[in-house]
Design an enzyme around this catalytic site. Sequence first.
Site, PDB file in Angstrom:
ATOM      1  N   PRO A  12       0.805  -1.219   0.000  1.00 21.67           N
ATOM      2  CA  PRO A  12       0.000   0.000   0.000  1.00 21.67           C
ATOM      3  C   PRO A  12       0.841   1.274   0.000  1.00 21.67           C
ATOM      4  O   PRO A  12       0.463   2.277  -0.606  1.00 21.67           O
ATOM      5  CB  PRO A  12      -0.817  -0.134   1.289  1.00 21.67           C
ATOM      6  CG  PRO A  12      -0.953  -1.608   1.488  1.00 21.67           C
ATOM      7  CD  PRO A  12       0.351  -2.187   1.012  1.00 21.67           C
TER       8      PRO A  12
ATOM      9  N   SER B 103       5.871   2.497  -6.828  1.00 30.72           N
ATOM     10  CA  SER B 103       7.032   2.848  -7.641  1.00 30.72           C
ATOM     11  C   SER B 103       8.315   2.809  -6.813  1.00 30.72           C
ATOM     12  O   SER B 103       9.379   2.433  -7.303  1.00 30.72           O
ATOM     13  CB  SER B 103       6.848   4.248  -8.253  1.00 30.72           C
ATOM     14  OG  SER B 103       5.797   4.234  -9.195  1.00 30.72           O
TER      15      SER B 103
ATOM     16  N   GLN C  83     -11.491   3.689 -32.784  1.00 27.67           N
ATOM     17  CA  GLN C  83     -12.022   4.885 -33.443  1.00 27.67           C
ATOM     18  C   GLN C  83     -12.447   4.571 -34.873  1.00 27.67           C
ATOM     19  O   GLN C  83     -13.483   5.071 -35.342  1.00 27.67           O
ATOM     20  CB  GLN C  83     -10.962   5.984 -33.428  1.00 27.67           C
ATOM     21  CG  GLN C  83     -11.437   7.328 -33.963  1.00 27.67           C
ATOM     22  CD  GLN C  83     -12.376   8.043 -33.003  1.00 27.67           C
ATOM     23  OE1 GLN C  83     -12.454   7.686 -31.832  1.00 27.67           O
ATOM     24  NE2 GLN C  83     -13.083   9.043 -33.503  1.00 27.67           N
TER      25      GLN C  83
ATOM     26  N   GLY D 237     -18.996   3.796 -33.547  1.00 26.28           N
ATOM     27  CA  GLY D 237     -19.807   3.340 -32.423  1.00 26.28           C
ATOM     28  C   GLY D 237     -19.689   1.852 -32.162  1.00 26.28           C
ATOM     29  O   GLY D 237     -19.805   1.401 -31.014  1.00 26.28           O
TER      30      GLY D 237
ATOM     31  N   GLU E 243       4.463  -3.473 -13.593  1.00 26.86           N
ATOM     32  CA  GLU E 243       5.865  -3.851 -13.832  1.00 26.86           C
ATOM     33  C   GLU E 243       6.764  -2.609 -13.890  1.00 26.86           C
ATOM     34  O   GLU E 243       7.781  -2.588 -14.568  1.00 26.86           O
ATOM     35  CB  GLU E 243       6.019  -4.674 -15.127  1.00 26.86           C
ATOM     36  CG  GLU E 243       5.052  -5.832 -15.279  1.00 26.86           C
ATOM     37  CD  GLU E 243       5.307  -6.971 -14.301  1.00 26.86           C
ATOM     38  OE1 GLU E 243       5.712  -6.681 -13.165  1.00 26.86           O
ATOM     39  OE2 GLU E 243       5.098  -8.125 -14.655  1.00 26.86           O
TER      40      GLU E 243
END
Length: 388
Positions: free
Chosen positions: A127, A131, A337, A341, A364
Site C-alpha cells: 500500500p 514505484s 475509433q 460506435g 511492472e
Amino acid sequence: MDFNLTEDQLAFREAARAFAEKTMAPHAAKWDDEHIFPVDVLKEAGEMGFMGIYTPEALGGMGLSRLDTSVIVEELAAACPSTAAFITIHNMATWMVASFAADDLRQEIVPKLASGQWLASYCLTEPGAGSDAASLRTKAVRDGDSYVINGSKVFISGAGDTDILVLMARTGAPDSGSRGISTFVIPADAEGISYGKNEEKMGWHSQPTRMINLENVRIPATNRVGEEGDGFAIAMKGLDGGRLNIATCSLGGAQAALLRARNYMHERQQFGKPLAAFQALQFKLADMATNLVAARQMVRLGAFKLDRGDTEATLHCAMAKRFATDVCFDVVNDALQLHGGYGYIREYPLERYLRDLRVHQILEGTNEIMRLIVARRLLDDGVAEAIQ
C-alpha cells in the site's frame, strides 16, 4: 543481423496461435464479462509448456530464450491479453525460484509450477510502496529455523486463487533500503494469510487482483530464495523479463486490433464506398502498422540483449516496455475509433483490448519509472554510445 524468425520460433508461434484460437479466444469475452479466472485453461497451457517457457528443462520447463518467449506470448495475448498477462507473471515468478532458490526448494516446487499444476503470484507492491518498491515494510524476522512474516501486499495478480506466493520482505533494518530485502516462497494457504476482496478493475477481468495480509506467518528458513539481502536484486532481475512480457502482451492486443481494423475497413461502406478507399483512413492504418512494427522490434531487441546478458539489458528492457505499452495502447485506441460506435460496444472485442492494455502502462514499473531508469543510465559516461 537476421530479423527473421527461426524455424523453431515459427513452430512455437504456430503452436501458440492454435492454442490461443481454440482454447482462449472463444471464451475471452465471457471471462471478461463474468470475471472468470480460467484455471483449467491455465493447466492446459501448462501441458503445452507455456507455464514454464524460460524455466530450465531440468526443472520441467521448456528452457527457451526470452526472444522465443516473446514470440509465444504475443500469440496468446492476441486472444486474451488479461489471461496471457497472468501466464507471464506466473512465468516470471517460476523463473525466479528456479534461478535463485536452493536446490531442494527448486526440486520441490518448480516442476509443479512449470507444469501448471500449481500457480504462483509475484508479491512486491505494498500500500505504501509502489514505484518506490525499495521502501517496502513487510517484515520477515528470523526465529531459529523459521522466519515469521508480518505485513501486507496490494494489487497482487492471482491472489486468493494461486498456490504459491513469491514474496519480498524486509529482513534488514527499517532504513536498510533495497539492501535489506529478501525473497521468500510461501504457501498461499499458510496460517496467518488472509485475502482482501477481488478488486473491481477497469480491465484484466480474467484474473483476480487482491490485497494479501500476513499476520505472524511462519515458514521454514529454507523457503528463502537466495541469500538475505538479495531479494530486491532478484525481484529486479525478474522484472527485466517481466517488462518485456507485459510489452509483448501489448503487442498481441495491438496486432489483433490492427487486423480487425483492416478487415473492417474493407467491409464497412460509407458514402457509397468502403472505408478502405478513404486516404485519411489509409494513412491512419499505415501509422498504426508502422508504430506496431517499431514496438515489436524494440521488444525483440530487448529480449535479444537479455538473452545475451548484455550489460545494458535493463536499459533496453525499460525502453521497450515504455515504448511498446504506450504505442500499442494508441494502436488499439485508433482501431476502436475506426470502428466508430461499433468499437465502443462489447459485441466487438476492441473495448476489452483497450481496457486490458491500459494497465500495462502502469504495472511492472510505471512508464514514468521506465523513463527514470533510462535517463539515469544515459547520464552515465559512455552509455549513450554503447547502445548506438
